[in-house]
Design a protein around this motif. Structure first.
Motif, PDB file in Angstrom:
ATOM      1  N   THR A 185       0.839  -1.202   0.000  1.00 56.25           N
ATOM      2  CA  THR A 185       0.000   0.000   0.000  1.00 56.25           C
ATOM      3  C   THR A 185       0.871   1.248   0.000  1.00 56.25           C
ATOM      4  O   THR A 185       0.594   2.215  -0.713  1.00 56.25           O
ATOM      5  CB  THR A 185      -0.910   0.032   1.239  1.00 56.25           C
ATOM      6  OG1 THR A 185      -1.542  -1.227   1.388  1.00 56.25           O
ATOM      7  CG2 THR A 185      -1.962   1.122   1.133  1.00 56.25           C
ATOM      8  N   GLN A 188       2.231   1.888  -3.415  1.00 52.86           N
ATOM      9  CA  GLN A 188       1.250   2.516  -4.305  1.00 52.86           C
ATOM     10  C   GLN A 188       1.072   3.998  -3.996  1.00 52.86           C
ATOM     11  O   GLN A 188       0.893   4.819  -4.901  1.00 52.86           O
ATOM     12  CB  GLN A 188      -0.100   1.786  -4.197  1.00 52.86           C
ATOM     13  CG  GLN A 188      -0.106   0.378  -4.746  1.00 52.86           C
ATOM     14  CD  GLN A 188       0.309   0.306  -6.205  1.00 52.86           C
ATOM     15  OE1 GLN A 188      -0.121   1.136  -7.033  1.00 52.86           O
ATOM     16  NE2 GLN A 188       1.148  -0.657  -6.549  1.00 52.86           N
ATOM     17  N   GLU A 189       1.127   4.348  -2.707  1.00 49.92           N
ATOM     18  CA  GLU A 189       1.004   5.756  -2.314  1.00 49.92           C
ATOM     19  C   GLU A 189       2.206   6.554  -2.800  1.00 49.92           C
ATOM     20  O   GLU A 189       2.075   7.722  -3.186  1.00 49.92           O
ATOM     21  CB  GLU A 189       0.875   5.866  -0.790  1.00 49.92           C
ATOM     22  CG  GLU A 189      -0.454   5.375  -0.234  1.00 49.92           C
ATOM     23  CD  GLU A 189      -1.646   6.126  -0.799  1.00 49.92           C
ATOM     24  OE1 GLU A 189      -1.582   7.375  -0.887  1.00 49.92           O
ATOM     25  OE2 GLU A 189      -2.641   5.470  -1.183  1.00 49.92           O
ATOM     26  N   ILE A 191       3.936   5.856  -5.513  1.00 49.34           N
ATOM     27  CA  ILE A 191       3.725   6.007  -6.967  1.00 49.34           C
ATOM     28  C   ILE A 191       2.778   7.175  -7.255  1.00 49.34           C
ATOM     29  O   ILE A 191       3.037   8.011  -8.128  1.00 49.34           O
ATOM     30  CB  ILE A 191       3.172   4.696  -7.570  1.00 49.34           C
ATOM     31  CG1 ILE A 191       4.249   3.605  -7.550  1.00 49.34           C
ATOM     32  CG2 ILE A 191       2.678   4.928  -9.005  1.00 49.34           C
ATOM     33  CD1 ILE A 191       3.749   2.227  -7.917  1.00 49.34           C
ATOM     34  N   LYS A 192       1.679   7.244  -6.486  1.00 53.47           N
ATOM     35  CA  LYS A 192       0.686   8.321  -6.673  1.00 53.47           C
ATOM     36  C   LYS A 192       1.294   9.688  -6.386  1.00 53.47           C
ATOM     37  O   LYS A 192       1.065  10.659  -7.113  1.00 53.47           O
ATOM     38  CB  LYS A 192      -0.519   8.088  -5.753  1.00 53.47           C
ATOM     39  CG  LYS A 192      -1.416   6.942  -6.161  1.00 53.47           C
ATOM     40  CD  LYS A 192      -2.557   6.803  -5.159  1.00 53.47           C
ATOM     41  CE  LYS A 192      -3.355   5.532  -5.394  1.00 53.47           C
ATOM     42  NZ  LYS A 192      -4.397   5.353  -4.347  1.00 53.47           N
ATOM     43  N   GLN A 193       2.055   9.752  -5.285  1.00 54.98           N
ATOM     44  CA  GLN A 193       2.628  11.043  -4.882  1.00 54.98           C
ATOM     45  C   GLN A 193       3.640  11.556  -5.899  1.00 54.98           C
ATOM     46  O   GLN A 193       3.652  12.746  -6.227  1.00 54.98           O
ATOM     47  CB  GLN A 193       3.288  10.920  -3.509  1.00 54.98           C
ATOM     48  CG  GLN A 193       3.883  12.226  -3.005  1.00 54.98           C
ATOM     49  CD  GLN A 193       3.832  12.358  -1.511  1.00 54.98           C
ATOM     50  OE1 GLN A 193       2.836  12.038  -0.875  1.00 54.98           O
ATOM     51  NE2 GLN A 193       4.920  12.835  -0.935  1.00 54.98           N
ATOM     52  N   LYS A 195       3.735  10.831  -9.026  1.00 57.89           N
ATOM     53  CA  LYS A 195       2.984  11.193 -10.243  1.00 57.89           C
ATOM     54  C   LYS A 195       2.368  12.583 -10.106  1.00 57.89           C
ATOM     55  O   LYS A 195       2.389  13.394 -11.039  1.00 57.89           O
ATOM     56  CB  LYS A 195       1.891  10.149 -10.491  1.00 57.89           C
ATOM     57  CG  LYS A 195       1.126  10.370 -11.788  1.00 57.89           C
ATOM     58  CD  LYS A 195       0.099   9.260 -12.001  1.00 57.89           C
ATOM     59  CE  LYS A 195      -0.670   9.461 -13.297  1.00 57.89           C
ATOM     60  NZ  LYS A 195      -1.696   8.399 -13.496  1.00 57.89           N
ATOM     61  N   THR A 196       1.843  12.878  -8.921  1.00 58.05           N
ATOM     62  CA  THR A 196       1.177  14.161  -8.687  1.00 58.05           C
ATOM     63  C   THR A 196       2.176  15.305  -8.534  1.00 58.05           C
ATOM     64  O   THR A 196       2.037  16.360  -9.162  1.00 58.05           O
ATOM     65  CB  THR A 196       0.294  14.086  -7.413  1.00 58.05           C
ATOM     66  OG1 THR A 196      -0.629  13.013  -7.549  1.00 58.05           O
ATOM     67  CG2 THR A 196      -0.451  15.384  -7.196  1.00 58.05           C
ATOM     68  N   LEU A 201       6.318   9.071 -13.733  1.00 63.66           N
ATOM     69  CA  LEU A 201       5.691   7.760 -13.596  1.00 63.66           C
ATOM     70  C   LEU A 201       6.775   6.741 -13.247  1.00 63.66           C
ATOM     71  O   LEU A 201       7.744   6.569 -13.978  1.00 63.66           O
ATOM     72  CB  LEU A 201       5.008   7.369 -14.906  1.00 63.66           C
ATOM     73  CG  LEU A 201       4.108   6.123 -14.869  1.00 63.66           C
ATOM     74  CD1 LEU A 201       2.931   6.324 -13.946  1.00 63.66           C
ATOM     75  CD2 LEU A 201       3.630   5.774 -16.271  1.00 63.66           C
ATOM     76  N   GLU A 204       6.432  -0.343  -9.702  1.00 60.52           N
ATOM     77  CA  GLU A 204       6.348  -0.902  -8.359  1.00 60.52           C
ATOM     78  C   GLU A 204       7.722  -1.201  -7.765  1.00 60.52           C
ATOM     79  O   GLU A 204       7.945  -1.019  -6.566  1.00 60.52           O
ATOM     80  CB  GLU A 204       5.502  -2.187  -8.384  1.00 60.52           C
ATOM     81  CG  GLU A 204       4.038  -1.938  -8.717  1.00 60.52           C
ATOM     82  CD  GLU A 204       3.252  -3.231  -8.852  1.00 60.52           C
ATOM     83  OE1 GLU A 204       3.821  -4.305  -8.587  1.00 60.52           O
ATOM     84  OE2 GLU A 204       2.066  -3.159  -9.227  1.00 60.52           O
TER      85      GLU A 204
END
Length: 343
Positions: A185, A188-189, A191-193, A195-196, A201, A204
């Protein structure tokens, strides 16, 4: 059957995790300590690679190659694939495990039906007896705690796919809670951060590397930094970027804040005497996330009780399964002659 004969049988210990599966065979040692993943040809359903060999294909799939994850977030997502995964490994040691005794570490999230199905599949290999035990119980046992005493102990097992809090007393898990917030988890967080914030990009494997390198729950004297690589979402080209502990500190604290709730729920659902034992004995932390710097002080500040990070946090569950041979034999004898054995 004479006890001496039972003790002469080979003991096999199995720990199936979301991230890694570990298998230990007595007199041989650890025969498998690799990723819980298969690479198959989706047309023929043939296994092309398994474990770390299959993990090398992550993000590099082509043709008819397909990756299968038998477990995700502590839950069996494909029982047939999990059986295929286990049998592919164990078939290599068919002669060694024939007529053996197996101790199988099962996540508390696995249903009784799934446990029975796994036991049946392993028995089909010619195994004499399979004993499925809760993973948190074996993790405590592997960490050096005598789980068969009439004293309650709490284990917080921080794995890749799930985090589990369980209270064990007299050899039984009397209370447990689990959450899908765990190592994967956090990946994944991250990866999101990225990206934002960075417009980058990453995959994993890179996210896992970032977690293992810069994530900390305590401020470092020397800022933890890592140079990573990803794809620039604006240009579409590969690019390197730097990430530090400050970039991921908030998401890490938020994740651990959620993990603490399962410990609270377990304690709230326990009788006063049990909770009293836990307050005196503290919390034993196992699993890969136990390696994150500052976790001991974070949990002690939050719960105001002692916290011990197991020295063998990465292997506590399989270590407990390996140590469990005599107790697995006792369980078999008790099942065969319930009136003759008293624990």
């Amino acid at each position: 059957m004479a006890k001496a004969t039972l003790h002469q049988k080979t003991h096999v210990a199995i720990d199936i995790g979301t991230s890694k599966t570990k298998i230990h065979i007595e007199r041989i040692g650890m025969v498998f300590n690799e990723s819980t993943i298969l690479a198959i040809d989706w047309k023929t359903n043939k296994v092309l690679a398994i474990g770390d060999s299959a993990k090398k294909f992550v993000g590099k799939l082509s043709g008819t190659l397909q990756l299968k994850y038998p477990m995700k977030r502590g839950v069996i997502t494909d029982m047939n694939m999990l059986k295929k995964f286990l049998l592919t490994i164990l078939n290599k040691y068919a002669a060694e495990i024939k007529d053996s005794i197996v101790t199988l570490a099962c996540p508390t999230s696995v249903t009784e039906l799934e446990r029975s199905s796994l036991i049946k599949s392993i028995k089909e290999l010619g195994v004499f007896y399979v004993n499925a035990e809760d993973d948190v119980k074996l993790a405590l046992y592997g960490a050096g705690v005598d789980v068969y005493k009439t004293v309650a102990n709490l284990c917080l097992d921080l794995g890749a796919g799930k985090s589990t809090a369980g209270i064990v007393v007299s050899g039984e898990t009397i209370q447990s809670k689990w959450t899908k917030i765990a190592g994967n988890t956090i990946d994944q967080e991250i990866i999101k951060q990225i990206k934002t914030k960075e417009q980058m990009l990453v995959g994993e494997i890179t996210a896992e590397q970032i977690k293992n390198t810069v994530c900390t729950l305590v401020k470092s004297k020397n800022m933890l930094k890592l140079t990573a690589y990803g794809y620039d979402l604006n240009s579409g080209l590969p690019k390197e970027f730097e990430i530090s502990e400050n970039d991921v500190s908030k998401l890490l604290i938020a994740s651990f804040g959620s993990i603490t709730s399962i410990v609270t729920n377990v304690l709230e659902g326990s009788p006063n005497e049990i909770a009293g034992d836990v307050i005196r004995n503290g919390i034993v932390v196992t699993g890969g996330l136990a390696k994150i710097p500052g976790i001991k002080s974070f949990l002690e500040d939050f719960f105001e009780i002692p916290v011990k990070i197991a020295n063998n946090c990465l292997t506590a569950t399989i270590d407990g399964a390996v140590k469990h041979k005599d107790l697995t034999i006792q369980k078999y004898e008790h099942e065969k002659n319930p009136l003759d054995i008293v624990f």
